[in-house]
Design a protein around this motif. Structure first.
Motif, PDB file in Angstrom:
ATOM      1  N   ARG A  41       0.853  -1.191   0.000  1.00 42.56           N
ATOM      2  CA  ARG A  41       0.000   0.000   0.000  1.00 42.56           C
ATOM      3  C   ARG A  41       0.880   1.230   0.000  1.00 42.56           C
ATOM      4  NH1 ARG A  41      -4.911   1.576   2.571  1.00 42.56           N
ATOM      5  NH2 ARG A  41      -5.418   3.664   1.777  1.00 42.56           N
ATOM      6  N   ILE A  42       0.624   2.140  -0.930  1.00 39.12           N
ATOM      7  CA  ILE A  42       1.408   3.366  -1.081  1.00 39.12           C
ATOM      8  C   ILE A  42       0.499   4.572  -0.877  1.00 39.12           C
ATOM      9  CG2 ILE A  42       2.793   4.784  -2.652  1.00 39.12           C
ATOM     10  CD1 ILE A  42       3.518   2.162  -4.137  1.00 39.12           C
ATOM     11  N   ILE A  43       0.884   5.451   0.031  1.00 39.29           N
ATOM     12  CA  ILE A  43       0.211   6.738   0.201  1.00 39.29           C
ATOM     13  C   ILE A  43       1.292   7.811   0.207  1.00 39.29           C
ATOM     14  CG2 ILE A  43      -1.239   8.180   1.666  1.00 39.29           C
ATOM     15  CD1 ILE A  43      -2.586   5.763   2.752  1.00 39.29           C
ATOM     16  N   LYS A  44       1.120   8.842  -0.604  1.00 39.64           N
ATOM     17  CA  LYS A  44       2.170   9.863  -0.724  1.00 39.64           C
ATOM     18  C   LYS A  44       1.540  11.215  -1.016  1.00 39.64           C
ATOM     19  CE  LYS A  44       2.896   9.210  -5.687  1.00 39.64           C
ATOM     20  NZ  LYS A  44       3.860   8.859  -6.738  1.00 39.64           N
ATOM     21  N   ARG A  80       5.535  18.765  -6.469  1.00 40.00           N
ATOM     22  CA  ARG A  80       4.112  18.445  -6.546  1.00 40.00           C
ATOM     23  C   ARG A  80       3.874  17.108  -5.863  1.00 40.00           C
ATOM     24  NH1 ARG A  80       2.381  19.519 -11.361  1.00 40.00           N
ATOM     25  NH2 ARG A  80       4.240  20.566 -12.147  1.00 40.00           N
ATOM     26  N   PRO A  81       2.692  16.914  -5.276  1.00 44.22           N
ATOM     27  CA  PRO A  81       2.399  15.660  -4.577  1.00 44.22           C
ATOM     28  C   PRO A  81       2.627  14.419  -5.431  1.00 44.22           C
ATOM     29  CG  PRO A  81       0.721  17.285  -4.067  1.00 44.22           C
ATOM     30  CD  PRO A  81       1.581  17.886  -5.150  1.00 44.22           C
ATOM     31  N   GLU A  82       2.286  14.498  -6.718  1.00 45.53           N
ATOM     32  CA  GLU A  82       2.380  13.323  -7.600  1.00 45.53           C
ATOM     33  C   GLU A  82       3.814  12.830  -7.790  1.00 45.53           C
ATOM     34  OE1 GLU A  82      -1.209  15.769  -8.530  1.00 45.53           O
ATOM     35  OE2 GLU A  82       0.945  16.192  -8.323  1.00 45.53           O
ATOM     36  N   CYS A  83       4.778  13.724  -7.612  1.00 44.19           N
ATOM     37  CA  CYS A  83       6.179  13.334  -7.803  1.00 44.19           C
ATOM     38  C   CYS A  83       6.816  12.796  -6.528  1.00 44.19           C
ATOM     39  CB  CYS A  83       6.983  14.520  -8.326  1.00 44.19           C
ATOM     40  SG  CYS A  83       6.638  14.918 -10.061  1.00 44.19           S
ATOM     41  N   ALA A  95      -0.702   5.587 -12.730  1.00 41.21           N
ATOM     42  CA  ALA A  95      -0.426   4.843 -11.500  1.00 41.21           C
ATOM     43  C   ALA A  95       0.794   5.421 -10.781  1.00 41.21           C
ATOM     44  CB  ALA A  95      -0.216   3.371 -11.808  1.00 41.21           C
ATOM     45  N   LEU A  96       1.796   5.839 -11.541  1.00 40.32           N
ATOM     46  CA  LEU A  96       2.981   6.436 -10.927  1.00 40.32           C
ATOM     47  C   LEU A  96       2.633   7.730 -10.198  1.00 40.32           C
ATOM     48  CD1 LEU A  96       5.576   5.862 -13.796  1.00 40.32           C
ATOM     49  CD2 LEU A  96       5.673   4.850 -11.505  1.00 40.32           C
ATOM     50  N   ARG A  97       1.638   8.450 -10.703  1.00 33.64           N
ATOM     51  CA  ARG A  97       1.249   9.728 -10.096  1.00 33.64           C
ATOM     52  C   ARG A  97       0.184   9.567  -9.019  1.00 33.64           C
ATOM     53  NH1 ARG A  97       1.764  11.349 -15.773  1.00 33.64           N
ATOM     54  NH2 ARG A  97       3.689  12.562 -15.954  1.00 33.64           N
ATOM     55  N   ALA A  98      -0.373   8.385  -8.872  1.00 32.16           N
ATOM     56  CA  ALA A  98      -1.453   8.165  -7.908  1.00 32.16           C
ATOM     57  C   ALA A  98      -0.968   8.422  -6.484  1.00 32.16           C
ATOM     58  CB  ALA A  98      -1.981   6.741  -8.035  1.00 32.16           C
ATOM     59  N   LEU A  99      -1.818   9.054  -5.689  1.00 30.08           N
ATOM     60  CA  LEU A  99      -1.456   9.387  -4.312  1.00 30.08           C
ATOM     61  C   LEU A  99      -1.830   8.289  -3.325  1.00 30.08           C
ATOM     62  CD1 LEU A  99      -2.475  13.163  -4.188  1.00 30.08           C
ATOM     63  CD2 LEU A  99      -0.314  12.130  -4.939  1.00 30.08           C
ATOM     64  N   ASP A 100      -2.651   7.353  -3.752  1.00 25.56           N
ATOM     65  CA  ASP A 100      -3.072   6.245  -2.884  1.00 25.56           C
ATOM     66  C   ASP A 100      -3.303   5.041  -3.787  1.00 25.56           C
ATOM     67  OD1 ASP A 100      -4.263   4.441  -1.140  1.00 25.56           O
ATOM     68  OD2 ASP A 100      -5.509   5.955  -0.159  1.00 25.56           O
ATOM     69  N   ALA A 120       7.780  18.421 -17.098  1.00 25.40           N
ATOM     70  CA  ALA A 120       7.291  19.233 -15.987  1.00 25.40           C
ATOM     71  C   ALA A 120       6.531  18.424 -14.951  1.00 25.40           C
ATOM     72  CB  ALA A 120       6.394  20.349 -16.518  1.00 25.40           C
ATOM     73  N   LYS A 121       6.043  17.232 -15.327  1.00 23.83           N
ATOM     74  CA  LYS A 121       5.267  16.413 -14.397  1.00 23.83           C
ATOM     75  C   LYS A 121       5.884  15.030 -14.174  1.00 23.83           C
ATOM     76  CE  LYS A 121       0.813  18.581 -15.455  1.00 23.83           C
ATOM     77  NZ  LYS A 121      -0.595  18.340 -15.884  1.00 23.83           N
ATOM     78  N   THR A 122       7.049  14.800 -14.752  1.00 25.67           N
ATOM     79  CA  THR A 122       7.668  13.478 -14.665  1.00 25.67           C
ATOM     80  C   THR A 122       9.089  13.611 -14.135  1.00 25.67           C
ATOM     81  OG1 THR A 122       6.388  12.762 -16.593  1.00 25.67           O
ATOM     82  CG2 THR A 122       8.255  11.385 -15.936  1.00 25.67           C
ATOM     83  N   SER A 123       9.333  13.025 -12.981  1.00 26.29           N
ATOM     84  CA  SER A 123      10.662  13.089 -12.384  1.00 26.29           C
ATOM     85  C   SER A 123      11.574  12.029 -12.991  1.00 26.29           C
ATOM     86  CB  SER A 123      10.570  12.883 -10.867  1.00 26.29           C
ATOM     87  OG  SER A 123      10.225  11.539 -10.574  1.00 26.29           O
ATOM     88  N   ASP A 124      12.871  12.140 -12.673  1.00 24.93           N
ATOM     89  CA  ASP A 124      13.826  11.152 -13.162  1.00 24.93           C
ATOM     90  C   ASP A 124      13.515   9.763 -12.610  1.00 24.93           C
ATOM     91  OD1 ASP A 124      14.464  12.297 -10.675  1.00 24.93           O
ATOM     92  OD2 ASP A 124      16.559  11.733 -10.824  1.00 24.93           O
ATOM     93  N   THR A 125      13.061   9.696 -11.366  1.00 23.79           N
ATOM     94  CA  THR A 125      12.706   8.396 -10.779  1.00 23.79           C
ATOM     95  C   THR A 125      11.513   7.778 -11.481  1.00 23.79           C
ATOM     96  OG1 THR A 125      13.523   9.133  -8.622  1.00 23.79           O
ATOM     97  CG2 THR A 125      12.082   7.205  -8.650  1.00 23.79           C
ATOM     98  N   MET A 126      10.483   8.575 -11.739  1.00 24.11           N
ATOM     99  CA  MET A 126       9.295   8.065 -12.434  1.00 24.11           C
ATOM    100  C   MET A 126       9.679   7.515 -13.808  1.00 24.11           C
ATOM    101  SD  MET A 126       6.837  11.232 -11.338  1.00 24.11           S
ATOM    102  CE  MET A 126       5.327  10.736 -12.135  1.00 24.11           C
ATOM    103  N   ALA A 127      10.513   8.264 -14.524  1.00 23.16           N
ATOM    104  CA  ALA A 127      10.935   7.822 -15.855  1.00 23.16           C
ATOM    105  C   ALA A 127      11.771   6.554 -15.775  1.00 23.16           C
ATOM    106  CB  ALA A 127      11.707   8.941 -16.550  1.00 23.16           C
ATOM    107  N   TYR A 128      12.612   6.449 -14.759  1.00 22.73           N
ATOM    108  CA  TYR A 128      13.452   5.257 -14.609  1.00 22.73           C
ATOM    109  C   TYR A 128      12.598   4.025 -14.304  1.00 22.73           C
ATOM    110  CZ  TYR A 128      17.224   2.225 -12.952  1.00 22.73           C
ATOM    111  OH  TYR A 128      18.101   1.174 -12.780  1.00 22.73           O
ATOM    112  N   ILE A 129      11.616   4.186 -13.436  1.00 27.58           N
ATOM    113  CA  ILE A 129      10.714   3.070 -13.128  1.00 27.58           C
ATOM    114  C   ILE A 129       9.954   2.647 -14.379  1.00 27.58           C
ATOM    115  CG2 ILE A 129       8.654   2.398 -11.831  1.00 27.58           C
ATOM    116  CD1 ILE A 129       9.676   4.273  -9.579  1.00 27.58           C
TER     117      ILE A 129
END
Length: 276
Positions: A41-44, A80-83, A95-100, A120-129
């Protein structure tokens, strides 16, 4: 810079005071993930520490639960919360941007991954995943069980990761600091003293000239340029160099000494801890 806090099952959770130190040192958003036996479970997206603390308290006693927390400083993708981390291991941007969200495998990252397709909405970690870890998972079948796949991860990420599985197992990549059974990706979980680092007027002036040349908010490239001008070889691999560079010649974090084996000694004249 940011910090991963990985608490295995059977280990007491760090105090709220310690976690608040993590947040204050990495104040651009936080998140957590825990294992429930069936999924992760992920909450961020906690942009204030009180929000994070309230969610953690609501989980109750997590001593017997595998738990990974993350506190962020923005590099790519904006504040931003999504990152915020952690993330599910997926190539689905929504799904990568989902907060819960729940997932079979969660991951958090500490560091900067170069060469990723960010925006602007995609971090290096998100892109790597999305572009590296998920294809590796498909090819390997079980990413964490494949020595070949994890070898690719270690050689491409160049920084630190923590994976959490539904049964509470935690797998880390990179060097972590263990403290009371909890694993931290750097030393920013501790209140950091200001430690004077000896320098020369010429080298300090070079670093400050780089700072003075900036007309606008410094970019990542500006920061890397400033770090490169610092006279301490240890700064090149210090997790927090980007943050303390502007304090030159002060060191804002204990991690510089911990990660780079710098010898500290007491200087009677200055009555300060010196690093050599």
């Amino acid at each position: 810079m940011r910090i991963i806090v990985a608490k295995p099952a059977g280990v007491q959770c760090p105090s709220l005071e310690t976690l608040e130190t993590c947040f204050n040192s990495n104040p651009d958003g936080a998140g957590l993930m825990w294992a429930d036996g069936d999924q992760v479970r992920i909450i961020k997206g906690f942009m204030e520490f009180d929000e994070f603390a309230s969610t953690l308290k609501a989980l109750g006693d997590v001593t017997n639960t595998g738990l990974v927390m993350h506190f962020r400083i923005t590099t790519h993708g904006g504040t931003r919360p999504e990152c915020c981390h952690p993330f599910p291991l997926t190539d689905d941007d929504a799904a990568l941007r989902a907060l819960d969200i729940c997932a079979p495998l969660g991951v958090a990252h500490n560091g900067i991954i170069t060469g990723m397709d960010t925006d602007a909405k995609t971090s290096d970690t998100m892109a790597y995943i999305r572009d590296v870890l998920t294809p590796l998972q498909r090819m390997a079948g079980d990413l964490l069980a494949s020595d070949d796949a994890m070898g690719v991860v270690e050689s491409t990420v160049g920084s630190k990761l923590a994976f959490l599985e539904p049964d509470g197992a935690i797998t880390t990549v990179g060097d972590f600091i263990e403290d009371n059974g909890v694993f931290y990706s750097n030393a920013s979980f501790k209140p950091a003293p200001r430690v004077w680092r000896p320098t020369t007027p010429q080298s300090a002036a070079s670093a400050w000239r780089a700072f003075d040349e900036w007309d606008d908010e410094p970019t990542d490239g500006d920061m890397f340029d400033l770090i490169a001008r610092l006279p301490y070889a240890s700064c090149a691999s210090c997790d927090l160099a980007e943050e303390c560079a502007l304090d030159c010649p002060y060191c804002s974090s204990e991690s510089e000494a911990e990660y780079n084996s710098i010898v500290d000694y007491w200087d009677d004249d200055e009555n300060e801890v010196m690093a050599c």
